[in-house]
Design a protein around this motif. Structure first.
Motif, PDB file in Angstrom:
ATOM      1  N   SER A  48     -94.913  36.334  -0.105  1.00 28.25           N
ATOM      2  CA  SER A  48     -94.043  36.716  -1.217  1.00 28.25           C
ATOM      3  C   SER A  48     -94.113  38.205  -1.530  1.00 28.25           C
TER       4      SER A  48
ATOM      5  N   ASP B 291     -90.942  42.283   1.357  1.00 30.16           N
ATOM      6  CA  ASP B 291     -89.559  42.365   0.880  1.00 30.16           C
ATOM      7  C   ASP B 291     -88.604  41.560   1.753  1.00 30.16           C
ATOM      8  N   GLU B 292     -88.759  41.660   3.076  1.00 28.64           N
ATOM      9  CA  GLU B 292     -87.844  40.960   3.983  1.00 28.64           C
ATOM     10  C   GLU B 292     -87.957  39.436   3.827  1.00 28.64           C
TER      11      GLU B 292
ATOM     12  N   ARG C 297     -88.917  37.849   1.075  1.00 28.38           N
ATOM     13  CA  ARG C 297     -88.309  37.499  -0.212  1.00 28.38           C
ATOM     14  C   ARG C 297     -86.786  37.479  -0.106  1.00 28.38           C
ATOM     15  N   GLU C 298     -86.212  38.445   0.607  1.00 28.84           N
ATOM     16  CA  GLU C 298     -84.758  38.495   0.765  1.00 28.84           C
ATOM     17  C   GLU C 298     -84.261  37.295   1.573  1.00 28.84           C
ATOM     18  N   LEU C 299     -85.018  36.934   2.621  1.00 32.58           N
ATOM     19  CA  LEU C 299     -84.646  35.764   3.416  1.00 32.58           C
ATOM     20  C   LEU C 299     -84.698  34.496   2.563  1.00 32.58           C
ATOM     21  N   SER C 300     -85.710  34.390   1.719  1.00 31.88           N
ATOM     22  CA  SER C 300     -85.813  33.223   0.831  1.00 31.88           C
ATOM     23  C   SER C 300     -84.607  33.142  -0.098  1.00 31.88           C
ATOM     24  N   ARG C 301     -84.221  34.289  -0.654  1.00 38.56           N
ATOM     25  CA  ARG C 301     -83.081  34.308  -1.568  1.00 38.56           C
ATOM     26  C   ARG C 301     -81.797  33.880  -0.856  1.00 38.56           C
ATOM     27  N   LEU C 302     -81.588  34.416   0.356  1.00 39.19           N
ATOM     28  CA  LEU C 302     -80.373  34.088   1.093  1.00 39.19           C
ATOM     29  C   LEU C 302     -80.338  32.612   1.500  1.00 39.19           C
TER      30      LEU C 302
ATOM     31  N   GLU D  68     -79.464  30.536  -1.530  1.00 42.69           N
ATOM     32  CA  GLU D  68     -78.041  30.657  -1.852  1.00 42.69           C
ATOM     33  C   GLU D  68     -77.191  29.893  -0.841  1.00 42.69           C
TER      34      GLU D  68
END
Length: 690
Positions: free
Chosen positions: A209, A212-213, A215-220, A223
């Motif tokens: 967590s 950054d990468e 976390r961004e993958l988790s967000r995408l 979604e």
């Protein structure tokens, strides 16, 4: 006019026609409530006119003829020559139903000209009932209507076809199987993402967590999963027209004045879930009008408005959708339900009134005085229970004598991804759908009631069992307690630990595996292990069986269990002058476990009855020498046979004949157009009290 088939344009027309026919049904039902509303009448006329022109453009002449005849009838409404009476609405709705039935044949190039001609004759007859009805216009000597432009901007046929294309390109029809595959892949991607995070944590000794990468993958991915799930969502308004039509038709058949109300029609639900709930909701609204709503005289005597109300309400609450069907009728006669259930051999004496109301979901239980194609066979609410359980939901009943009844269906928004509580029991992790969880507490205080372990939920003592013991695993629980709710009962289970709450991508088990009553599906964990998703209704059944010390395979949630008695084979007399019909009914009844004797008319049936007793008579009406009505009267007049149930199965569908059957003493009246094997067996079982 198009001289040959252009399959591409016919397919485009069919897509638009489906929507226009659905809109016609909606507008017609609204018109019946609103009277001759000019805007509604104009909208209906335009829909019929556009259907006529579009069908003619693509060469579907028979389809166009029906729409043209419907347009002539609607012109009388638009010109003010006649009012929107229920009989007129019946005729136009029948034409809409006929066009919907013909549409698949039109697409496939089949012959539906005979059906179309029948509909045209019916519509022309309705037109002729008006003294001022004009002769059909725009027809040549062969009766073929001329092609007219689609109303709107005045463009011709080619432009109309182009408009069809441009509109349809705004939406793409995708098979549900492709959406399911997409959601499966999204779930697999999420699981792979969790495995990557676990690998980063183990090999790099770094919290994923903090990257950054990651976390961004988790967000995408989150979604993407949400958008994929929403692709399957449809508003419940897609089925409300069907429900309103059912309310209207049953009210017309039973002679009742019923107002239909809808709230929350924009609430969205997984398409698959909504499809599973279509039949249950249809049964509930039909049941509300037929059973719940009183006749006008009874409502007047009770001080109620003559016009009754049936209301459908949908709302989202968290990850669940609640659908309610409410009527302001007489309410459920709980004592009568008890009596009907007891006739089947179940012990209902220990049930409270609230619990006894749920007995209406048992197969064969019905409070109808008279068996008909609408109700009285004791199967409708059993279908509700089965389908709601298949959708992993639950049904609740609220009823008050003289005030009305509310059926409440609670289902998860989607079945593909379920919010679940993960628990450990017997050394394994299990998932329990959150919509079934009533309570989860780390400190489960056990008590005793009538010598059995319970936990208290408010003022209610809920039976307690070990989850691992119920599942047949090694008993190791000495930890938290969860309370779950099935259709009619709650049950508590002690588990080893509460693992946590998580959205679970549910997958069905292989068809090669035997059906397991406690397993609803499975999910794959990030480490590759399998987590079983438990079926709460089956879990409660198994726990109650174990506590009762019985070794039978199935017990219903309403508290009644098989008695172990082997029923005697009942004897049924089938009376019909058509050999084919007699043998068909004989075959169905013998497969159902009945002994069958036959007769070709009423006199022969009386001779058979003189030879020995039978348990039920199934008779046609129109027969030589002695018809079914006379046979029923003769049976009722005989001192030794007066109580033998009589079920009339006939092609006569009008209310006068139904009333004659009732006055003759028949216990049931089924129209052959509504006949099927399940309906016949259910009606016989109902009348025999089995």
């Amino acid at each position: 006019m198009t001289t040959g088939r252009d399959d591409e344009f016919i397919a485009l027309f069919a897509q638009e026609a489906e929507q226009r026919l659905a809109d016609l049904t909606t507008h017609l039902l609204a018109l019946e409530q609103a009277g001759n509303d000019p805007e509604l009448v104009s909208s209906i006329f335009r829909e019929a006119h556009t259907l006529k022109g579009g069908a003619a453009v693509v060469g579907l002449d028979s389809f166009s003829h029906v729409a043209h005849a419907m347009e002539d009838l609607l012109e009388q409404l638009r010109s003010g020559e006649r009012m929107a009476t229920p009989a007129l609405i019946d005729g136009v709705l029948a034409a809409v139903d006929g066009l919907q039935a013909m549409l698949p044949l039109a697409i496939e190039g089949g012959d539906y000209s005979a059906q179309a001609a029948d509909l045209v004759r019916v519509l022309r007859a309705l037109v002729a009932t008006s003294d001022e009805a004009a002769a059909p216009q725009d027809a040549d000597e062969t009766g073929t209507p001329e092609v007219e432009d689609v109303p709107g901007d005045g463009e011709g046929q080619a432009a109309a076809t182009v408009r069809h294309v441009s509109v349809d390109l705004e939406a793409v029809r995708v098979p549900l199987s492709r959406l399911d595959e997409l959601i499966r892949l999204v779930g697999e991607s999420a699981a792979a993402h969790l495995r990557v995070g676990r690998m980063i944590s183990q090999r790099l000794e770094t919290d994923p967590s903090t990257i950054d990468e990651v976390r961004e993958l988790s967000r995408l991915l989150n979604e993407l999963q949400e958008r994929a799930m929403r692709a399957r969502m449809v508003p419940v308004v897609t089925i409300t027209d069907m429900l309103q039509r059912a309310v209207r038709d049953v009210a017309r058949t039973t002679g009742k004045d019923v107002r239909w109300e809808v709230r929350g029609e924009d609430t969205e639900l997984d398409r698959g879930v909504l499809q599973q709930l279509g039949d249950p909701l249809l049964h509930l609204v039909r049941n509300a009008v037929d059973h719940g709503i009183e006749p006008a005289e009874e409502r007047r005597a009770a001080g109620k408005p003559v016009q009754a109300t049936v209301r459908f309400h949908a709302m989202q609450l968290g990850s669940e959708v609640i659908l309610t069907v409410t009527d302001d009728g007489r309410g459920i006669d709980v004592e009568r339900v008890r009596a009907e259930a007891s006739r089947g051999g179940g012990d209902t004496s220990s049930l409270t009134d609230e619990e006894a109301a749920y007995l209406v979901f048992r197969s064969g239980v019905s409070t109808a005085d008279f068996v008909s194609e609408i109700s009285g066979r004791g199967v409708g609410l059993d279908v509700v229970r089965a389908n709601v359980e298949a959708a992993r939901g639950r049904v609740e009943i609220r009823t008050e004598a003289g005030i009305g009844t509310e059926f409440r269906i609670v289902v998860p928004i989607t079945l593909a991804v379920l919010p679940c509580l993960l628990v450990e029991a017997g050394g394994q992790t299990h998932a329990i759908p959150m919509h079934s969880i009533v309570l989860a507490q780390n400190e489960g205080v056990e008590a005793r009631s009538e010598g059995r372990p319970v936990v208290w939920v408010g003022t209610q003592a809920v039976p307690l069992a070990s989850l691992s013991a119920t599942l047949g695993l090694a008993v190791d629980e000495d930890g938290p307690v969860i309370v779950v709710a099935g259709l009619t009962r709650q049950h508590a289970f002690r588990v080893r630990t509460l693992v946590g709450q998580r959205d679970v991508v549910v997958k069905g088990l292989s068809a090669l595996l035997p059906r397991l009553d406690v397993i609803a599906g499975a999910s794959v964990e990030p480490d590759g292990s399998i987590v079983l998703v438990l079926d709460v209704a089956g879990l409660i059944d198994r726990a109650r069986l174990a506590q009762a010390g019985r070794a039978v395979a199935v017990v219903t949630e309403d508290g009644t269990a098989p008695t172990g008695r082997v029923p005697q084979r009942a004897k049924v007399l089938v009376v019909d002058d058509a050999l084919t019909v007699r043998e068909l009914q004989r075959s169905i009844l013998e497969r159902g476990g009945y002994d069958v004797v036959t007769a070709s008319d009423g006199l022969e049936a009386m001779a058979v009855l003189a030879e020995g007793p039978v348990d039920l008579v199934l008779t046609d009406v129109e027969m030589p020498r002695m018809d079914g009505f006379a046979l029923t009267v003769a049976i009722r007049a005989h001192p030794a046979r007066g109580n033998v149930p009589v079920l009339i199965l006939t092609s006569r569908a009008n209310e006068e004949d139904r009333q004659r059957g009732l006055e003759a003493g028949a216990d049931g009246y089924i129209v052959k157009s509504a006949f099927n094997e399940a309906a016949l067996l259910s009606a016989v079982e109902r009348l025999l009290g089995r």
